[in-house]
Design a protein around this motif. Structure first.
Motif, short mmCIF file in Angstrom:
data_model
loop_
_atom_site.label_atom_id
_atom_site.label_comp_id
_atom_site.label_asym_id
_atom_site.label_seq_id
_atom_site.Cartn_x
_atom_site.Cartn_y
_atom_site.Cartn_z
N ALA A 82 0.82 -1.22 0.00
CA ALA A 82 0.00 0.00 0.00
C ALA A 82 0.85 1.27 0.00
CB ALA A 82 -0.93 0.01 1.21
N GLY B 205 -8.46 13.00 -9.21
CA GLY B 205 -8.59 11.55 -9.38
C GLY B 205 -7.36 10.75 -9.01
N GLN B 206 -6.27 11.38 -8.63
CA GLN B 206 -5.08 10.63 -8.22
C GLN B 206 -5.30 10.02 -6.84
OE1 GLN B 206 -1.06 11.99 -8.89
NE2 GLN B 206 -1.89 13.87 -9.80
N GLN B 207 -4.73 8.84 -6.66
CA GLN B 207 -4.79 8.20 -5.34
C GLN B 207 -3.70 8.80 -4.47
OE1 GLN B 207 -4.75 3.96 -5.49
NE2 GLN B 207 -4.92 3.76 -3.28
N ARG B 208 -4.07 9.19 -3.25
CA ARG B 208 -3.13 9.81 -2.33
C ARG B 208 -3.24 9.17 -0.96
NH1 ARG B 208 -4.84 14.07 -5.55
NH2 ARG B 208 -3.13 15.29 -6.42
N MET B 209 -2.14 9.27 -0.21
CA MET B 209 -2.11 8.87 1.20
C MET B 209 -1.67 10.10 2.00
SD MET B 209 -0.26 5.17 1.25
CE MET B 209 -0.78 4.89 2.95
#
Length: 182
Positions: free
Chosen positions: A122, A165-169
């Motif tokens: 992840a 729309g980007q996946q971020r943490m």
């Protein structure tokens, strides 16, 4: 200069987690905060009121209009302070040093958690940065460096389009600048 009540309020472990949660997720319902932090609603409500007294968070309008639930938002983003700001009275200096120790412990614990997770798929795409240097500076130049770093971080934060729309943490950045010896 920050008030000592602000510094001590935000450096309690659960209050710091609440503050960070609101930094990341914005206006939130107390039950959502409690669930995300694996804490009791009553405890989170108590700590939100402590943060409210210090001027760090504020009550927010319920977006549903229900009014049966408690919603909270940050009243301010970011704190910048130095233990040296609280030399007098001695009680404030003691509180500031303890808040500083608590903050450093939290920073190191987060860094250690990151190192333990490095093999986790992840977070595999994230390459944690490590930036350090040694240079000559006067007290005014060191304050200028701190001000510039804070300004750069705030500019960078505001440049991120969370709707793209980007996946971020969530990421955590910390820096310390202080006199040293080679």
């Amino acid at each position: 200069m920050e008030e000592i009540s602000v510094i001590t309020a935000v450096h309690h472990p659960l209050r710091r987690r609440i503050y960070d949660y609101l930094l990341l997720y914005g206006t939130s319902q107390v039950t959502a905060i409690a669930r995300a932090l694996d804490s009791q609603v009553g405890s989170v409500s108590h700590h939100l009121r402590m943060l409210e007294r210090a001027g760090i968070v504020e009550r927010a309008e319920d977006p549903t209009g229900d009014r049966r639930t408690s919603w909270w938002a940050l009243a301010r983003r970011g704190l910048s302070w130095s233990v040296e700001d609280f030399a007098d009275p001695p009680a404030d200096a003691l509180l500031a040093r303890e808040a500083q120790r608590q903050g450093i412990r939290m920073q190191i614990e987060r860094l250690q958690r990151w190192h333990r997770r490095r093999g986790d798929p992840a977070v595999a795409a994230y390459d944690a940065s490590n930036t350090e240097t040694t240079a000559w500076a006067s007290p005014d130049e060191l304050r200028d460096l701190s001000d510039r770093v804070v300004a750069l971080i705030r500019e960078w934060q505001s440049s991120i389009d969370l709707g793209d729309g980007q996946q971020r943490m969530p990421v955590f950045f910390f820096a310390h600048a202080f006199p040293t010896e080679p």
